[in-house]
Structures are given as C-alpha cells and as structure tokens.
Design an enzyme around this catalytic site. Structure first.
Site, PDB file in Angstrom:
ATOM      1  N   LYS A   1      25.766  35.867  41.720  1.00 47.66           N
ATOM      2  CA  LYS A   1      25.822  35.271  40.383  1.00 47.66           C
ATOM      3  C   LYS A   1      26.919  34.216  40.348  1.00 47.66           C
ATOM      4  O   LYS A   1      28.109  34.534  40.352  1.00 47.66           O
ATOM      5  CB  LYS A   1      26.127  36.329  39.318  1.00 47.66           C
TER       6      LYS A   1
ATOM      7  N   CYS B   1      43.213  28.713  42.806  1.00 44.85           N
ATOM      8  CA  CYS B   1      43.919  29.989  42.725  1.00 44.85           C
ATOM      9  C   CYS B   1      45.208  29.964  43.531  1.00 44.85           C
ATOM     10  O   CYS B   1      46.138  30.704  43.227  1.00 44.85           O
ATOM     11  CB  CYS B   1      43.010  31.096  43.222  1.00 44.85           C
TER      12      CYS B   1
ATOM     13  N   GLU C   1      39.151  38.722  45.022  1.00 41.50           N
ATOM     14  CA  GLU C   1      39.991  37.520  45.191  1.00 41.50           C
ATOM     15  C   GLU C   1      40.328  37.056  43.789  1.00 41.50           C
ATOM     16  O   GLU C   1      39.508  36.407  43.129  1.00 41.50           O
ATOM     17  CB  GLU C   1      39.203  36.422  45.934  1.00 41.50           C
TER      18      GLU C   1
ATOM     19  N   GLU D   1      49.274  32.001  34.954  1.00 47.07           N
ATOM     20  CA  GLU D   1      48.576  30.977  35.741  1.00 47.07           C
ATOM     21  C   GLU D   1      48.110  29.872  34.778  1.00 47.07           C
ATOM     22  O   GLU D   1      47.271  30.129  33.917  1.00 47.07           O
ATOM     23  CB  GLU D   1      47.380  31.660  36.414  1.00 47.07           C
TER      24      GLU D   1
HETATM   25  P1  NAP Z   1      36.322  34.373  35.496  1.00 53.68           P
HETATM   26  O1  NAP Z   1      36.245  34.069  34.070  1.00 53.68           O
HETATM   27  O2  NAP Z   1      36.856  35.679  35.929  1.00 53.68           O
HETATM   28  O3  NAP Z   1      34.851  34.140  36.059  1.00 53.68           O
HETATM   29  C1  NAP Z   1      34.535  34.352  37.416  1.00 53.68           C
HETATM   30  C2  NAP Z   1      33.118  34.857  37.507  1.00 53.68           C
HETATM   31  O4  NAP Z   1      33.028  36.121  36.849  1.00 53.68           O
HETATM   32  C3  NAP Z   1      32.109  33.947  36.825  1.00 53.68           C
HETATM   33  O5  NAP Z   1      30.914  33.949  37.579  1.00 53.68           O
HETATM   34  C4  NAP Z   1      31.908  34.619  35.499  1.00 53.68           C
HETATM   35  O6  NAP Z   1      30.664  34.368  34.908  1.00 53.68           O
HETATM   36  C5  NAP Z   1      31.954  36.065  35.931  1.00 53.68           C
HETATM   37  N1  NAP Z   1      32.170  36.990  34.823  1.00 53.68           N
HETATM   38  C6  NAP Z   1      32.859  36.796  33.685  1.00 53.68           C
HETATM   39  N2  NAP Z   1      32.806  37.907  32.913  1.00 53.68           N
HETATM   40  C7  NAP Z   1      32.068  38.814  33.595  1.00 53.68           C
HETATM   41  C8  NAP Z   1      31.631  40.150  33.336  1.00 53.68           C
HETATM   42  N3  NAP Z   1      31.968  40.785  32.226  1.00 53.68           N
HETATM   43  N4  NAP Z   1      30.874  40.770  34.270  1.00 53.68           N
HETATM   44  C9  NAP Z   1      30.537  40.140  35.404  1.00 53.68           C
HETATM   45  N5  NAP Z   1      30.892  38.872  35.707  1.00 53.68           N
HETATM   46  C10 NAP Z   1      31.659  38.224  34.813  1.00 53.68           C
HETATM   47  O7  NAP Z   1      37.198  33.303  36.289  1.00 53.68           O
HETATM   48  P2  NAP Z   1      37.100  31.727  36.219  1.00 53.68           P
HETATM   49  O8  NAP Z   1      37.817  31.244  35.031  1.00 53.68           O
HETATM   50  O9  NAP Z   1      35.688  31.285  36.429  1.00 53.68           O
HETATM   51  O10 NAP Z   1      37.866  31.354  37.564  1.00 53.68           O
HETATM   52  C11 NAP Z   1      39.218  31.103  37.583  1.00 53.68           C
HETATM   53  C12 NAP Z   1      39.971  32.303  38.124  1.00 53.68           C
HETATM   54  O11 NAP Z   1      39.520  32.619  39.425  1.00 53.68           O
HETATM   55  C13 NAP Z   1      41.438  32.019  38.259  1.00 53.68           C
HETATM   56  O12 NAP Z   1      42.178  33.111  37.828  1.00 53.68           O
HETATM   57  C14 NAP Z   1      41.620  31.819  39.742  1.00 53.68           C
HETATM   58  O13 NAP Z   1      42.918  32.061  40.209  1.00 53.68           O
HETATM   59  C15 NAP Z   1      40.620  32.756  40.299  1.00 53.68           C
HETATM   60  N6  NAP Z   1      40.261  32.381  41.649  1.00 53.68           N
HETATM   61  C16 NAP Z   1      40.715  33.158  42.676  1.00 53.68           C
HETATM   62  C17 NAP Z   1      40.433  32.813  43.982  1.00 53.68           C
HETATM   63  C18 NAP Z   1      40.915  33.643  45.131  1.00 53.68           C
HETATM   64  O14 NAP Z   1      40.419  33.471  46.234  1.00 53.68           O
HETATM   65  N7  NAP Z   1      41.853  34.546  44.934  1.00 53.68           N
HETATM   66  C19 NAP Z   1      39.672  31.668  44.249  1.00 53.68           C
HETATM   67  C20 NAP Z   1      39.232  30.897  43.178  1.00 53.68           C
HETATM   68  C21 NAP Z   1      39.537  31.280  41.876  1.00 53.68           C
HETATM   69  P3  NAP Z   1      30.494  33.263  33.760  1.00 53.68           P
HETATM   70  O15 NAP Z   1      30.943  31.988  34.344  1.00 53.68           O
HETATM   71  O16 NAP Z   1      29.029  33.301  33.505  1.00 53.68           O
HETATM   72  O17 NAP Z   1      31.344  33.694  32.605  1.00 53.68           O
END
Ligand code: NAP
Length: 481
Positions: free
Chosen positions: A179, A288, A254, A383
């Site tokens: 997804k 990230c 991650e 962050e």
């Molecule tokens: P996010 O809001 O957590 O979303 C990530 C994914 O999770 C998206 O596909 C999102 O879907 C999905 N999601 C959201 N709510 C969910 C739920 N209740 N059940 C299942 N899936 C759900 O994060 P983001 O804002 O897209 O990404 C930024 C974050 O990712 C930052 O904190 C960054 O540091 C972190 N990140 C970490 C790494 C690493 O390798 N450590 C790499 C890149 C990014 P929708 O988009 O449809 O809401």
C-alpha cells in the site's frame, strides 16, 4: 526488450492477482507544485485488500518453489526495465511528489540499486550444518521465505522506499501486498507495471491504494499475512505494531528520525557546510535521515553559520520540473502548516532568523536558517520535515553527546571532526542506527539502513538485508546410530 510508453507507465489502476482493477470510487493525486490533478486512483478498502492477500497467499506456493536463480533472473529483468524507463519514472515521481527532477532521477537509480542488490543476494541464501550434541543426530538450519508480506510506504521516496521492500521480499521467495502513500501512488503502480513486464507472476505482487485505516487493519489482522514492513511516521508505526500483536506477525519498522548534525571546532568547515546542505535540504528537508538539529561548537559557531547562510542563499526554490531548482514544494498543506508552526514557535522563543522568509509561498518554503535555537523548541525536539536548519551551540563533546542523545528517535546522526580518536568515541556514543562521519550522504544499498529506539527496528539493504524476509528453520535428523 519492449519499452512501455509513458501512457502505459502512468498506470492508475490497482494490481490484484495479475489483474489491473478499478474500484467503486477514486481519489485524486495532486501535483504539489501546481495544485493540479495528476490522476485519480482507486479508493479501495478491506475487501479488495483481502482479495489481494488471498492472491498473494496462493501465488506463494509456486513463487517460493522457483530456484533462486530463476527468481534472480526475473528481478534482474525488472532492474533492467527500471533503468530503461528511468526518465519517465523520474518525471512521474516529480509530478506527484514535487522533488527536483535531478533528485527524482537519483531516487529511481537508488531504488533500482536495491533490486539489483537483492537479485544477486538471493542466490547466496545458505543454511548451516550445526556441530551436533548427539552422535545419533544431525543438526542443520535452513532459511525459508516468511510468506505473505504486507508493505506500507510513505510519500517522501515513493519509488525507493517501495523498491527497498519489494526487492528483498520477492528475492527471498515471499509474495507481497503493498500500500503506497495516498499522495504518491503512481510511482508504486509504475514499478508494479514494470515488475509484471519483467515476468513477476500473477498474485506475487499486489498493489492496493485507498483508505489507509481499512487497508491497514486488514493487512495487520489477516492471519495469512506473516510479516509487515512499514516505513512512515512513528505514530502510525506504533499503531500498526499494536495491530500486528494479535496475529504475532514479524515486523520491520522504519520510522521517524530527529538526526543531530554536529560540527566540532576542528572540522573542515567547507565540508561541514556541504554536508549540511545535502543532509538538511535534500528533498526540501523531507527525509527521515535529515539533519534536524545542527549543533555547532561555540568557537566556530559564527564562522559556520555565516558560511551556511551563504550556501543556502544559492538554493533555488521552485517547481521541481524546472531546470536548476534545488528545493521543491512541501508535499501538502498539512506539511506546510507543520513547518510554519515550528518556525513560528522558534521565533517566538528566542531563535533568530538568519536566512529565509517567515511565511511560505503556497507549499513553497524558502530554505531557512535559524540561529540561537535551544533544545526545547519544536524545531529541535520534533521532526520538522521541512527546509529549516536550526543552529544550536554546544561547549564540548560530553555536552553535545548528552544533547544529541536526548531524543526518543535514533535513526541517523552526522558529525564533522578531523580528530580520529574523537571520531571513534563519538560514533560509538551516539544512540542511532546510522552515523555519517564527515559526510552528509550515507544511504546506499550495500549498507544496512535502519534505526534504534523509537525510530524502529529491522534493516534494509546491506549484507543481511534478506534476513527480515526469511525464517530460520532448525532440522534435527535422528536415528543415525
Ligand atoms: P505516515 O503518515 O505514517 O504514512 C506512511 C504510510 O502509512 C502511508 O502509506 C499512509 O497512508 C500509511 N498509513 C497512515 N495511517 C495508517 C493506518 N491507520 N493504517 C495503515 N497505514 C496507514 O508517514 P508520512 O507522513 O507519509 O511519512 C513521513 C514519515 O516517514 C516521517 O516521520 C519520516 O521520518 C518517516 N520515514 C522514515 C523512513 C525510514 O527509513 N526510517 C524513511 C522515510 C520516511 P496514507 O498516505 O494513505 O495516509
């Protein structure tokens, strides 16, 4: 090799059991630079996700029965196809995500490097013969694919974050239901289109777009899914961890970071500034592993901040499709409001605006340097995920290590010094999964990527990158007397 046309690559349907399907409803994908609609994709929920899981489960029997050489061949073909379509993939990525085209091209190559790496690695999944405790028994251990893998990915690297999960999973003999983030599904669908063209069989790779909570609930509760690999925010990661507990799935997380970037007074300042620009401003600060807190030792604070401000002045903000742009828009209004809140909080609590504007222009934030930041401000404690460089002063090594480690996040850290003994000491003491020493760029498929503390667990890439997708099975063969 037949190349796909740009239209073919611009897939807007989901992939379930080898069929490209539409759904009962759709949602729009917007270009963050222009606000215009790029495409509409299916708004799927639990029942389609269940179908995808069933398909992945059925397809797993044949996929894992292939030899590693056969799976490797399909992945190599996929890698070749990604390279052959690198330019349209990069353009699609910039269109839906906003990053400068040069960065999108680099991301496509970075994602492809994982496909190649794991196509090679899967041919070297060995077992072990274990010295026995009993002469009548022969002991060994073999590695087997975990089964159906659920992969949930974020929008900031829509190509590479997915490639980094699909490649090891497929190479290990697992099947996948993925997804992608709702802001950036097109890069994922295009990658899947190329995977199909490379010969990935029906059901082995499935992509569902739509309602995150409904899809996520099904992926985490369905007993046929044996592993969840998630990249995204710590808050959603914690929720998914809880949801996975009932069916005791294997999980890789991650999650978010809050990387310290430390400049000691013996550092090469030009290198440190270059490292800060790469680490802080790549992808408009939406990575990230971004430097989130820039600690500068007292004696060089003024010199470093002056040079950083000068370098930041040369960064050009604009539509990522335009030549020469180095900072694209933020992904959406939520991101813009968050960055704005962090900047206003800093300015209201004693920080000084050294460079940049207080207010964004739509989703475009001119890169900002903030001086005299203190640890309790939002820009330093959370962050920011935007092009904001907060500068904090420190006295000595012990002082900066205490400040750097005072975070629940533990993903990446960077520091600059020419003292080799200090380099070893500080690298050992930093509570993170990855350390850049005299560099701001650390990511590569050949090294293990991942965090500790609340930044998660599991490692992507590197020599052990397949381990997260393999179960170890111990065999005890008796009756050998
Ligand atoms: P996010 O809001 O957590 O979303 C990530 C994914 O999770 C998206 O596909 C999102 O879907 C999905 N999601 C959201 N709510 C969910 C739920 N209740 N059940 C299942 N899936 C759900 O994060 P983001 O804002 O897209 O990404 C930024 C974050 O990712 C930052 O904190 C960054 O540091 C972190 N990140 C970490 C790494 C690493 O390798 N450590 C790499 C890149 C990014 P929708 O988009 O449809 O809401």
């Amino acid at each position: 090799m037949t190349l796909l046309t740009d239209d073919d690559l611009r897939e807007t349907r989901c992939l379930i059991n080898g069929e490209w399907i539409t759904g009962p409803a759709t949602f729009d994908v917007l270009n963050p630079a222009t606000g215009q609609r790029v495409a509409s994709v299916p708004l799927l929920g639990a029942s389609h996700t269940r179908s995808a899981i069933d398909a992945a489960h059925k397809a797993g029997t044949n996929w894992k029965a292939l030899t590693a050489h056969e799976r490797s061949g399909i992945l190599k073909c996929w890698h070749t196809l990604i390279l052959a379509h690198a330019e349209p993939l990069a353009r699609l990525l910039t269109e839906e995500m906003g990053k400068p085209l040069a960065e999108a091209r680099a991301e496509v190559m970075y994602g492809a490097s994982y496909v190649e790496w794991f196509a090679e690695a899967c041919r070297r999944v060995y077992g072990e013969v274990i010295p026995s405790h009993d002469p009548r028994k022969q002991l060994s251990a073999v590695r087997q694919p975990v089964g159906v893998v659920a992969a949930i990915t974020p929008w900031n690297f829509p190509n590479a974050m997915l490639a980094r999960k699909l490649a090891p999973a497929l190479a290990a003999g697992c099947t996948v239901v993925a997804k992608p983030a709702e802001q950036t599904p097109l890069s994922a669908l295009a990658l899947a289109k190329l995977a199909c063209a490379a010969g990935v069989p029906a059901g082995v790779l499935n992509i569902v777009t739509g309602d995150p909570a409904a899809i996520g609930s099904e992926l985490t509760s369905n007993p046929l899914v044996r592993k969840l690999t998630f990249t995204g925010s710590t808050a959603v990661g914690k929720l998914l961890l809880r949801q996975c507990a009932d069916t005791v799935k294997r999980v890789s997380m991650e999650l978010g970071g809050n990387a310290p970037f430390i400049v000691f007074d013996d550092a090469d300042l030009d290198e440190a500034v270059e490292g800060a620009i790469i680490s802080k401003f790549r992808n408009a600060g939406q990575t990230c592993v971004c430097a989130n807190r820039l600690f500068v030792q007292e004696g060089i604070y003024d010199a470093f901040s002056a040079r950083l401000v000068e370098a930041v002045r040369h960064l050009r903000v604009g539509d990522g499709m335009q030549e020469g742009v180095s900072i694209g828009p933020l992904i959406d209004d939520r991101a813009r409001r968050k960055v704005e809140r962090h900047v206003q909080d800093a300015l209201a609590h004693g920080a000084v605006l050294l460079q940049g504007a207080r207010e964004p222009d739509g989703f475009f934030f001119a890169p900002i340097v903030l001086g005299d930041v203190t640890p309790s401000l939002l820009v330093a404690s959370a962050e920011t995920f935007g092009p904001v460089a907060p500068l904090l002063r420190f006295r000595d090594e012990a002082d900066v290590l205490a400040q750097a480690n005072a975070s629940e996040a533990g993903l990446a850290a960077y520091f600059f010094t020419r003292d080799i003994a200090r380099a070893h000491r500080v690298a050992a003491a930093l509570e993170v999964g990855m350390v850049g020493i005299n560099t701001g760029a650390i990511s590569t498929e050949v090294a293990p990527f991942g965090g500790i503390k609340e930044s998660g667990y599991g490692r992507e890439g590197g020599p052990n990158g397949l381990d997260d997708y393999l179960d170890v099975k111990y065999l005890c063969l008796g009756g050998l007397n």
